[in-house]
Design a protein around this motif. Structure first.
Motif, PDB file in Angstrom:
ATOM      1  N   LEU A   1     -11.450  18.137   2.918  1.00  0.00           N
ATOM      2  CA  LEU A   1     -12.309  18.858   1.975  1.00  0.00           C
ATOM      3  C   LEU A   1     -12.327  18.176   0.615  1.00  0.00           C
ATOM      4  N   VAL A   2     -11.153  17.735   0.140  1.00  0.00           N
ATOM      5  CA  VAL A   2     -11.089  17.033  -1.145  1.00  0.00           C
ATOM      6  C   VAL A   2     -11.921  15.752  -1.093  1.00  0.00           C
ATOM      7  N   ARG A   3     -11.783  14.995  -0.037  1.00  0.00           N
ATOM      8  CA  ARG A   3     -12.555  13.754   0.085  1.00  0.00           C
ATOM      9  C   ARG A   3     -14.055  14.020   0.061  1.00  0.00           C
ATOM     10  N   SER A   4     -14.476  15.112   0.728  1.00  0.00           N
ATOM     11  CA  SER A   4     -15.908  15.406   0.804  1.00  0.00           C
ATOM     12  C   SER A   4     -16.484  15.828  -0.538  1.00  0.00           C
ATOM     13  N   LEU A   5     -15.641  16.318  -1.437  1.00  0.00           N
ATOM     14  CA  LEU A   5     -16.107  16.809  -2.734  1.00  0.00           C
ATOM     15  C   LEU A   5     -15.937  15.802  -3.860  1.00  0.00           C
ATOM     16  N   ARG A   6     -15.247  14.709  -3.596  1.00  0.00           N
ATOM     17  CA  ARG A   6     -14.831  13.817  -4.670  1.00  0.00           C
ATOM     18  C   ARG A   6     -15.998  13.122  -5.377  1.00  0.00           C
ATOM     19  N   THR A   7     -17.111  12.902  -4.692  1.00  0.00           N
ATOM     20  CA  THR A   7     -18.224  12.226  -5.355  1.00  0.00           C
ATOM     21  C   THR A   7     -18.866  13.096  -6.432  1.00  0.00           C
ATOM     22  N   GLU A   8     -18.745  14.428  -6.281  1.00  0.00           N
ATOM     23  CA  GLU A   8     -19.370  15.342  -7.238  1.00  0.00           C
ATOM     24  C   GLU A   8     -18.379  15.976  -8.203  1.00  0.00           C
ATOM     25  N   ALA A   9     -17.092  15.846  -7.925  1.00  0.00           N
ATOM     26  CA  ALA A   9     -16.084  16.569  -8.710  1.00  0.00           C
ATOM     27  C   ALA A   9     -14.915  15.658  -9.053  1.00  0.00           C
ATOM     28  N   THR A  10     -14.316  15.899 -10.210  1.00  0.00           N
ATOM     29  CA  THR A  10     -13.025  15.301 -10.501  1.00  0.00           C
ATOM     30  C   THR A  10     -11.954  16.053  -9.712  1.00  0.00           C
ATOM     31  N   ILE A  11     -10.812  15.382  -9.504  1.00  0.00           N
ATOM     32  CA  ILE A  11      -9.755  15.916  -8.647  1.00  0.00           C
ATOM     33  C   ILE A  11      -8.439  15.925  -9.416  1.00  0.00           C
ATOM     34  N   SER A  12      -7.664  17.013  -9.264  1.00  0.00           N
ATOM     35  CA  SER A  12      -6.289  17.023  -9.785  1.00  0.00           C
ATOM     36  C   SER A  12      -5.332  17.413  -8.669  1.00  0.00           C
ATOM     37  N   TYR A  13      -4.081  16.969  -8.835  1.00  0.00           N
ATOM     38  CA  TYR A  13      -3.070  17.123  -7.778  1.00  0.00           C
ATOM     39  C   TYR A  13      -1.705  17.339  -8.401  1.00  0.00           C
ATOM     40  N   ASP A  14      -0.965  18.289  -7.832  1.00  0.00           N
ATOM     41  CA  ASP A  14       0.426  18.555  -8.219  1.00  0.00           C
ATOM     42  C   ASP A  14       1.247  18.637  -6.937  1.00  0.00           C
ATOM     43  N   PRO A  15       2.143  17.683  -6.677  1.00  0.00           N
ATOM     44  CA  PRO A  15       2.898  17.726  -5.420  1.00  0.00           C
ATOM     45  C   PRO A  15       3.778  18.959  -5.281  1.00  0.00           C
ATOM     46  N   ASN A  16       4.293  19.487  -6.424  1.00  0.00           N
ATOM     47  CA  ASN A  16       5.102  20.712  -6.425  1.00  0.00           C
ATOM     48  C   ASN A  16       6.054  20.723  -5.223  1.00  0.00           C
ATOM     49  N   VAL A  17       6.892  19.730  -5.152  1.00  0.00           N
ATOM     50  CA  VAL A  17       7.720  19.481  -3.968  1.00  0.00           C
ATOM     51  C   VAL A  17       8.609  20.670  -3.632  1.00  0.00           C
ATOM     52  N   ARG A  18       8.560  21.081  -2.376  1.00  0.00           N
ATOM     53  CA  ARG A  18       9.462  22.080  -1.822  1.00  0.00           C
ATOM     54  C   ARG A  18      10.211  21.417  -0.675  1.00  0.00           C
ATOM     55  N   PRO A  19      11.411  20.876  -0.930  1.00  0.00           N
ATOM     56  CA  PRO A  19      12.098  20.046   0.069  1.00  0.00           C
ATOM     57  C   PRO A  19      12.203  20.680   1.453  1.00  0.00           C
ATOM     58  N   ALA A  20      12.403  21.988   1.515  1.00  0.00           N
ATOM     59  CA  ALA A  20      12.567  22.649   2.811  1.00  0.00           C
ATOM     60  C   ALA A  20      11.309  22.598   3.662  1.00  0.00           C
ATOM     61  N   LEU A  21      10.163  22.310   3.039  1.00  0.00           N
ATOM     62  CA  LEU A  21       8.891  22.321   3.758  1.00  0.00           C
ATOM     63  C   LEU A  21       8.256  20.943   3.882  1.00  0.00           C
ATOM     64  N   MET A  22       8.908  19.915   3.366  1.00  0.00           N
ATOM     65  CA  MET A  22       8.276  18.599   3.278  1.00  0.00           C
ATOM     66  C   MET A  22       8.364  17.789   4.565  1.00  0.00           C
ATOM     67  N   GLY A  23       9.292  18.164   5.467  1.00  0.00           N
ATOM     68  CA  GLY A  23       9.423  17.420   6.714  1.00  0.00           C
ATOM     69  C   GLY A  23      10.013  16.034   6.492  1.00  0.00           C
TER      70      GLY A  23
END
Length: 316
Positions: free
Chosen positions: A137-159
């Motif tokens: 979904l992010v890739r499909s929207l990137r041409t029209e929108a700027t993107i921000s990201y926060d990894p907010n790491v949760r070690p128990a869920l990262m695999g």
């Protein structure tokens, strides 16, 4: 709000069950992306959240909470249970988390209004199988929108660690704005200083990388420049949602400066340090309001304006 861009947040809602010794459990609406959406709406921004929300009591609690700020919620309609996290607070208000989360986000109807900015991160970009839906979904929207990201790491869920690093790096490279805490980067890169990791992420594609250090303030990295600011001295009730409030404050300030959306991308890439100082001030002020009260309750516009008066001047 005049000239307010449409903002889309993609990611999980979580019921935060806050636990203190000798005190009855409290349930707060949470989930990093949901907190960001809520914070943006409280600051007057037109915000839609794409998420997974169950038809259960905590799901209704979170839905009502988001609606109270004006967030529009879109779900995949799967009926999966609302994720939960037990938040144990120490005497200093620092939080540790135990999770009961599945993330199986399926296709979701596109919002009617094309967003000018998309924010994602946290569990939504790390936990299969929903993480692939988010990335597509992010890739499909990137041409029209700027993107921000926060990894907010949760070690128990990262695999698997190597796979988690690969996912985080892929998301950072797709983004225009990245925010990460020193703890996030130390988990991802235990043999590297957070500043070095932030600089490497900057070179992979983002216009700006923001590194937060809790009470130690924050540093913003631009190509060839850095700007740092301290955190306002406030009594800490708990740190739940502090990083998310920092993120919503950041995006609110970037929107105010006309730096979001496809048209704003070139200006964002030419961001100067004077504007960046103002963005950082808004970010740390937003987080300061949140840590001073229980749960992930970010400021509205009036509260943020008051908090800005106590933010130390940023440094080069």
């Amino acid at each position: 709000m005049p000239d307010s861009p449409a903002l889309l947040v993609i990611g999980e809602c979580v019921a935060d069950i806050v636990r203190l010794p000798g005190v009855p459990d409290r349930i707060h609406p949470g989930g990093s992306p949901a907190n960001v959406a809520y914070g943006l709406a409280r600051l007057g921004r037109s915000t839609t959240l794409v998420t997974q929300l169950g038809p259960d009591p905590v799901g209704r609690l979170i839905g009502d909470h988001l609606a109270s700020a004006g967030v529009r919620v879109l779900t995949d309609g799967s009926g999966a249970p609302t994720p939960a996290a037990t938040v144990d607070l120490d005497d200093a208000g620092r939080a540790t988390y135990t999770f009961e989360i599945t993330w199986t986000l399926g296709p979701v109807e596109r919002p009617g209004e094309m967003p000018q900015h998309v924010h994602t991160g946290s569990v939504a970009t790390a936990l299969e199988p929903g993480a692939d839906t988010v990335l597509d979904l992010v890739r499909s929207l990137r041409t029209e929108a700027t993107i921000s990201y926060d990894p907010n790491v949760r070690p128990a869920l990262m695999g698997d660690h190597a796979r988690a690093v690969h996912r985080a790096e892929r998301c950072a490279a797709l983004s225009d704005v990245v925010k990460a805490s020193d703890e996030d980067l130390l988990w991802l890169y235990p043999d590297e200083l957070p500043e070095e990791a932030a600089g490497r992420w900057l070179r992979s594609g983002p216009a700006v990388v923001l590194l937060t250090r809790g009470a130690g303030g924050a540093t913003a990295f631009l190509p060839g420049a850095t700007v740092s600011t301290g955190a306002p001295p406030v009594p800490i009730t708990d740190t739940v949602g502090a990083g998310d409030a920092f993120m919503s404050g950041t995006l609110h300030a970037l929107a105010a400066h006309g730096l979001l959306g496809a048209r704003g991308r070139a200006r964002l890439r030419a961001l100067d340090t004077a504007v960046l100082r103002d963005v950082l001030r808004h970010a740390v002020a937003s987080a300061a309001v949140t840590v001073a009260r229980a749960g992930a309750l970010p400021p509205d516009e009036e509260e943020l304006a008051v908090a800005l008066t106590s933010v130390p001047a940023p440094e080069h």
